[in-house]
Design an enzyme around this catalytic site. Structure first.
Site, PDB file in Angstrom:
ATOM      1  N   GLU A  47       0.911  -1.110  -0.208  1.00 31.56           N
ATOM      2  CA  GLU A  47      -0.057   0.037   0.118  1.00 31.56           C
ATOM      3  C   GLU A  47       1.000   1.095   0.055  1.00 31.56           C
ATOM      4  OE1 GLU A  47      -3.263   0.170  -0.354  1.00 31.56           O
ATOM      5  OE2 GLU A  47      -3.520  -2.098   0.301  1.00 31.56           O
TER       6      GLU A  47
ATOM      7  N   CYS B 159      -2.367   9.277   2.438  1.00 34.95           N
ATOM      8  CA  CYS B 159      -1.874   8.691   1.027  1.00 34.95           C
ATOM      9  C   CYS B 159      -2.943   9.031  -0.014  1.00 34.95           C
ATOM     10  CB  CYS B 159      -1.582   7.163   1.301  1.00 34.95           C
ATOM     11  SG  CYS B 159      -2.988   6.522   2.114  1.00 34.95           S
TER      12      CYS B 159
END
Ligand code: NDP
Length: 503
Positions: A243, A277
């Site tokens: 991720e 993010c």
């Protein structure tokens, strides 16, 4: 520290976590060596054997009890998060609340998603009973970032645990106290074995976890470190979930609710000081509403200040080295002909960065192509939504995205190459536990959250059980010419009617 967390043994090498607000030492933590990490993984093996022997319901009961403990002490957890990251208490509480929802979802749904279920065995194998179930892998290593030190690692940890794995977690060196807090509270509800442990240290401790023989490694962090993690895991064919970073875009269509789009853009870009993010870093606005959208965005952004105050909505930049990255992206945008309509280079201070809105920035600028991870956003005029989609898809990343449009929300969402898209909202997908979370391209691969997130920490176990002797013995050297003929008839009946493709 205010939280009741485990103190390191006195003989060990240590490191400090610091408050990004004051620079004060928040806590002192052990630097775990490769040997320490190996020991933790060995202990986790025993934990995994026991934990996986429990039923889904028994594990769900413990996970629910853990969520209960965390909920009752959420103010304490938010305090640890605030101390180590500098983010406002209210944001830390929101982060914890969303993570709790994920623990509860994973606990509740693991049996249904992963438990054994029947599948059709097909006409040729009609004498077989076919079942599939998803078995835990064993020990899962989790390496987490500092920006959402509760929500992000728990996206892997909660799902790995619910699937029946033990976990060894290496938090970021900036947020070790949060990691200990999570493991300590879990230990209160699962005291029997080492099912969830924490190892702390710098990058080398993370690298050691990759090589410690874990059965899967779930990494969340930057794309660059993700590549190193993958390379280290490749040595032992350890599977990975990556991720990584993002450069998420917002598309604003001509019929969009502009006030809502400006509000969402500002929060998506500047919330958590832009250190998200799935934060908003770029906006592409239809020509016919560009001026109105921009003036709304600037007007809303003007009231927002990042400062050291109890009611601030924006905290400091957690990792001091990021200040130079933010400055360099703003500088590059200005050097290439862009303009700052709010903030700018002077917005970057010693610890805080003020909201910055950049316009007329060429697409090749680092401010458009690279992850900035600060409260900055580029706003670009596009002639139509085709251009907006093409530009949104014009980076190496593909994590999240947002569309504001009344008529074409779903259509535009489908055309964006990103793992997740919010329509007429921002970041909403992360708070829906049944939706998978993850990206494509430089944003990584694999999924956390939802059914996919549970399956990510398992292997599929397929079983075909013979119920009665086959009419046609196909998997035997005793197969006859008659059986071959019957097989030919069956496959013709099943598949022979597919029409030939027309040229
Ligand atoms: P980093 O990549 O710097 O670090 C992530 C983790 O990896 C830390 O625990 C770090 O330890 C560890 N690490 C560092 N070097 C190694 C190594 N060689 N081997 C194994 N582990 C190592 O990321 P940040 O902590 O700075 O986090 C910010 C990044 O995370 C951003 O790019 C952001 O986009 C991304 N992110 C992605 C999310 C997603 O779900 N896609 C969610 C949240 C963040 P240490 O801190 O001790 O160096």
């Amino acid at each position: 520290m205010t939280a009741d967390v485990q103190a390191p043994p006195a003989t060990q090498q240590t490191f400090d976590s610091l408050s990004p607000v004051t620079g004060d030492v928040v806590g002192t933590w052990p630097v775990h060596s490769a040997e320490d990490v190996q020991d933790a993984v060995e202990r986790a093996r025993e934990g995994a054997a026991w934990w996986s022997s429990l039923t889904f319901d028994e594990r769900a009961e413990r996970l629910t009890a853990w969520a209960g403990v965390m909920t009752r002490r959420v103010a304490q957890l938010a305090d640890v998060v605030h101390q180590e990251t500098g983010k406002p208490h209210s944001d830390a509480t929101l982060e914890a609340a969303l993570a709790l929802d994920h623990i509860a979802w994973a606990a509740k749904h693991a049996r249904k998603v992963l438990g054994r279920h029947k599948v059709s065995s097909g006409l040729l194998m009609a004498n077989q009973a076919a079942t599939v179930e998803y078995r835990p892998l064993g020990v899962v290593g989790v390496i987490g970032p500092w920006n959402y030190p509760v929500f992000t690692p728990l996206g892997s940890i909660a799902y790995a645990l619910a699937a029946g794995n033990a976990v060894v977690f290496k938090p970021s060196e900036l947020t070790p106290g949060v990691g200990y807090w999570l493991a300590a509270t879990f230990g209160e509800v699962v005291p029997e074995h080492a099912v969830f442990q924490v190892v702390t240290g710098l990058g080398e401790t993370g690298a050691a976890l990759c090589r410690a023989g874990v059965d899967k490694l779930a990494f969340t962090g930057s794309t660059g470190t993700g590549k190193k993690v993958m390379a280290a895991c490749a040595e032992t064919l350890t599977p990975v979930v990556i991720e990584a970073g993002g450069k998420d875009a917002v598309l604003v269509d001509e019929d969009a609710d502009l006030d809502a789009a400006a509000d969402a853009t500002l929060w998506g870009a500047c919330g958590n000081a832009g250190q998200t993010c799935i934060g908003v870093e770029r906006v592409y606005v239809h020509d016919s509403v560009y001026d109105e959208f921009l003036s709304l965005l600037v007007e809303k952004g003007r009231d927002l200040r990042a400062e050291d105050s109890p009611d601030t909505k924006i905290g400091p930049i957690t990792m001091p080295s990021q200040l130079e990255v933010i400055s360099s992206h703003i500088r590059d945008a200005l050097d290439k002909g862009g303009k700052a309509v709010l903030g700018g280079l002077s917005a970057v201070g010693d610890r805080y960065v003020q909201p910055t809105i950049l316009v007329d920035v060429p697409e090749e600028s680092t401010a458009v192509q690279e992850e900035t991870f600060g409260p900055t956003v580029t706003v670009t005029r596009v002639r139509d939504m085709d251009e907006a989609v093409a530009k949104a898809n014009g980076t190496r990343y593909g994590l999240g995205s947002t569309v504001f449009s009344k008529a074409r929300g779903m259509e535009l969402a489908e055309r964006i190459r990103s793992g997740m898209t919010a329509v007429n909202g921002v970041i909403t997908f992360a708070a829906i536990p049944s939706l998978p979370f993850g990206g494509v391209g430089d944003s990584g691969f694999g999924r956390i959250h939802g059914p996919d997130g549970l399956k990510e920490f398992t292997y599929a176990k397929a079983i075909a059980r013979q119920r009665f002797k086959p009419v046609l013995a196909l998997t035997s050297f005793t197969r006859t010419a008659k059986a071959d003929g019957q097989l030919a008839q069956i496959i013709t009946m099943l598949h022979g009617r597919g029409s030939t493709l027309q040229k």
